[in-house]
Enzyme design. Structure first.
Site, mmCIF file in Angstrom:
data_model
loop_
_atom_site.group_PDB
_atom_site.id
_atom_site.type_symbol
_atom_site.label_atom_id
_atom_site.label_comp_id
_atom_site.label_asym_id
_atom_site.label_seq_id
_atom_site.Cartn_x
_atom_site.Cartn_y
_atom_site.Cartn_z
ATOM 1 N N TYR A 26 91.702 58.552 9.533
ATOM 2 C CA TYR A 26 92.543 59.615 10.112
ATOM 3 C C TYR A 26 91.699 60.493 10.611
ATOM 4 O O TYR A 26 92.116 61.901 10.425
ATOM 5 C CB TYR A 26 93.741 59.768 9.172
ATOM 6 C CG TYR A 26 95.045 60.257 9.832
ATOM 7 C CD1 TYR A 26 95.691 59.600 10.775
ATOM 8 C CD2 TYR A 26 95.220 61.719 9.936
ATOM 9 C CE1 TYR A 26 96.839 59.970 11.415
ATOM 10 C CE2 TYR A 26 96.289 62.220 10.242
ATOM 11 C CZ TYR A 26 97.020 61.290 11.308
ATOM 12 O OH TYR A 26 98.150 61.913 11.841
ATOM 13 N N GLY A 27 90.741 60.496 11.275
ATOM 14 C CA GLY A 27 89.859 61.529 11.744
ATOM 15 C C GLY A 27 90.312 62.159 13.114
ATOM 16 O O GLY A 27 91.214 61.904 13.417
ATOM 17 N N ASP A 84 80.272 55.297 13.196
ATOM 18 C CA ASP A 84 79.368 54.009 13.415
ATOM 19 C C ASP A 84 78.593 53.736 12.133
ATOM 20 O O ASP A 84 78.827 52.151 11.936
ATOM 21 C CB ASP A 84 78.546 54.343 14.499
ATOM 22 C CG ASP A 84 79.161 54.547 15.735
ATOM 23 O OD1 ASP A 84 80.358 54.071 15.930
ATOM 24 O OD2 ASP A 84 78.811 55.376 16.694
ATOM 25 N N HIS A 109 84.487 53.244 20.409
ATOM 26 C CA HIS A 109 83.136 53.279 20.932
ATOM 27 C C HIS A 109 82.362 51.854 20.590
ATOM 28 O O HIS A 109 82.597 50.981 19.553
ATOM 29 C CB HIS A 109 82.068 54.241 20.021
ATOM 30 C CG HIS A 109 80.733 54.486 20.322
ATOM 31 N ND1 HIS A 109 80.156 54.274 21.576
ATOM 32 C CD2 HIS A 109 79.778 54.710 19.606
ATOM 33 C CE1 HIS A 109 78.909 54.469 21.587
ATOM 34 N NE2 HIS A 109 78.734 54.672 20.243
ATOM 35 N N ASP A 192 76.545 55.905 26.875
ATOM 36 C CA ASP A 192 77.014 57.087 26.027
ATOM 37 C C ASP A 192 75.694 57.556 25.094
ATOM 38 O O ASP A 192 75.629 58.579 25.011
ATOM 39 C CB ASP A 192 78.042 56.371 25.056
ATOM 40 C CG ASP A 192 78.681 57.596 24.025
ATOM 41 O OD1 ASP A 192 79.636 58.284 24.633
ATOM 42 O OD2 ASP A 192 78.397 57.550 22.881
ATOM 43 N N GLU A 196 73.988 61.419 25.244
ATOM 44 C CA GLU A 196 73.923 62.208 24.224
ATOM 45 C C GLU A 196 72.597 62.778 24.020
ATOM 46 O O GLU A 196 72.166 63.587 23.646
ATOM 47 C CB GLU A 196 74.245 61.381 22.835
ATOM 48 C CG GLU A 196 75.957 61.286 22.946
ATOM 49 C CD GLU A 196 76.371 60.341 21.971
ATOM 50 O OE1 GLU A 196 77.744 60.080 21.701
ATOM 51 O OE2 GLU A 196 75.740 59.655 21.329
ATOM 52 N N GLU A 228 70.120 84.997 27.593
ATOM 53 C CA GLU A 228 69.882 84.107 28.776
ATOM 54 C C GLU A 228 69.632 82.798 28.764
ATOM 55 O O GLU A 228 69.927 81.864 29.492
ATOM 56 C CB GLU A 228 68.605 84.741 29.367
ATOM 57 C CG GLU A 228 68.467 86.237 29.819
ATOM 58 C CD GLU A 228 69.457 86.626 30.987
ATOM 59 O OE1 GLU A 228 69.701 85.614 31.591
ATOM 60 O OE2 GLU A 228 70.105 87.518 30.826
ATOM 61 N N GLU A 232 74.687 82.303 27.740
ATOM 62 C CA GLU A 232 75.272 82.040 29.003
ATOM 63 C C GLU A 232 75.484 80.644 29.525
ATOM 64 O O GLU A 232 75.906 80.247 30.565
ATOM 65 C CB GLU A 232 74.469 82.756 30.239
ATOM 66 C CG GLU A 232 74.671 84.357 30.059
ATOM 67 C CD GLU A 232 73.933 85.128 30.885
ATOM 68 O OE1 GLU A 232 73.493 84.917 31.899
ATOM 69 O OE2 GLU A 232 73.786 86.370 30.609
ATOM 70 N N SER A 253 74.973 83.973 42.093
ATOM 71 C CA SER A 253 74.416 84.760 43.082
ATOM 72 C C SER A 253 73.611 83.882 43.965
ATOM 73 O O SER A 253 73.191 82.889 43.650
ATOM 74 C CB SER A 253 73.693 85.804 42.365
ATOM 75 O OG SER A 253 72.535 85.180 41.885
#
Length: 338
Positions: A26-27, A84, A109, A192, A196, A228, A232, A253
């Site tokens: 139940y995660g 897993d 998965h 997958d 990752e 930076e 962002e 920009s």
């Protein structure tokens, strides 16, 4: 493989109506699938360990969690949402002995099926519904009347209607409202893992660290380098999330866009692409899967060492200080290593 999409009209709930579905765990995904299926009129039984946080949450959500054997009994579809690395052991000990022919095993998965850490009997269907989003989003979008896109795969069709069962599951959690794309266990698992390792987690985190360290080593303030190269990133990724690369470039920009188009490719030279192909080969050959399972079996020493190194890095320490300045961010920290 030609693109095949399924929507609500293609995925009737009939194969699951009047039948029982068992959710093992139940995660994140387990709670979303259980709640959405129940709200879709499907009877759901939850298996979870007594006393755990997830057990308590399941009770709070109106379920009566049981052991795996009890949850599985009489279930038409058994959805396994466990991590897993524990699926294989728990399957052998608790699930396999209680399987009966005709039951469908469902996965979110394909790791354990594709790499054969779980090999179900011939008489059982093996299917997958993998939402392309975390469990909390699967739940919240369903509650809004929408859904998160899913992918569907059938590894074994013992009863002749495995795809229909899988699509009913996908519709029951809201996926068919957005669209369900047909794939294979092989394709889902390998893409997958590649995503990752090379882009979403491994590639991005390594790029951030390299950029931050390059600026700091050149004498720039770590705080400015953090803004930076780390802070962002979200601004740019959000633009990509909304409209792809073209919308991101439209929004930034002209200077940034020119730098992106002319300098970006130099960061991913032929050598990097060659390494990506090498990593993909490690995934498809099963080498990574074996390495990861062995790492778990031997105490996670390498994993913990690498995690601790990054946790205590200048990048992370500077970030913890700066995030306290930004009251609009719901600050969350990772687990502190021992």
């Amino acid at each position: 493989m030609a693109l095949k999409m399924f929507y609500v009209k293609d995925a009737p709930l009939a194969p699951l109506k009047g039948k029982k579905v068992a959710t093992i765990g139940y995660g994140s995904q387990g709670h979303a699938h259980s709640l959405n299926l129940r709200d879709s009129g499907i009877k759901v039984s939850v298996a979870e360990l007594p006393g755990t946080p997830n057990y308590k949450i399941a009770i709070k959500h109106g379920f009566k969690p049981t052991d795996i054997k009890t949850a599985m009994k009489g279930a038409s579809l058994i959805i396994i949402t466990l991590p897993d690395v524990v699926q294989g052991k728990l399957y052998e000990k608790y699930i396999k002995p209680n399987l009966v022919p005709g039951q469908t095993l469902g996965f979110c998965h394909g790791f354990n099926i594709h790499f054969k850490y779980i090999v179900p009997p011939k008489g059982n269907n093996v299917v997958m519904i993998a939402p392309k989003g975390p469990g909390h989003l699967v739940r919240s979008e369903f509650q809004k009347g929408g859904g998160v896109p899913c992918i569907v795969a059938v590894e074994k069709d013992a009863t002749g209607d495995a795809l229909k069962i899988a699509l009913a599951w996908g519709n029951g959690i809201g996926g068919a409202r957005a669209g369900i794309i047909k794939t294979t266990f092989k394709e889902e698992t390998e893409t997958d893992l590649f995503g990752e390792q090379c882009v979403l987690c491994g590639g991005l985190s390594s790029l951030i660290k390299a950029g931050f360290n390059t600026l700091v080593e050149a004498g720039y303030q770590p705080e400015i380098a953090y803004f930076e190269c780390m802070h962002e990133v979200k601004l740019i990724v959000d633009l990509m999330y909304q409209g792809g690369l073209s919308y991101m470039r439209y929004s930034i920009s002209d200077t940034a866009e020119y730098g992106d188009l002319t300098r970006g490719p130099r960061i991913i030279p032929a050598k990097t692409r060659a390494e990506m192909k090498k990593i993909l080969k490690e995934i498809t050959s099963g080498k990574f899967a074996k390495e990861w399972m062995k790492e778990n079996a031997t105490g996670l020493k390498k994993f913990n060492s690498l995690y601790k190194k990054d946790y205590n890095s200048k990048l992370e320490n500077v970030g913890r200080k700066l995030r306290k300045m930004m009251k609009w961010i719901p600050v969350k920290e990772g687990v502190k290593p021992k």
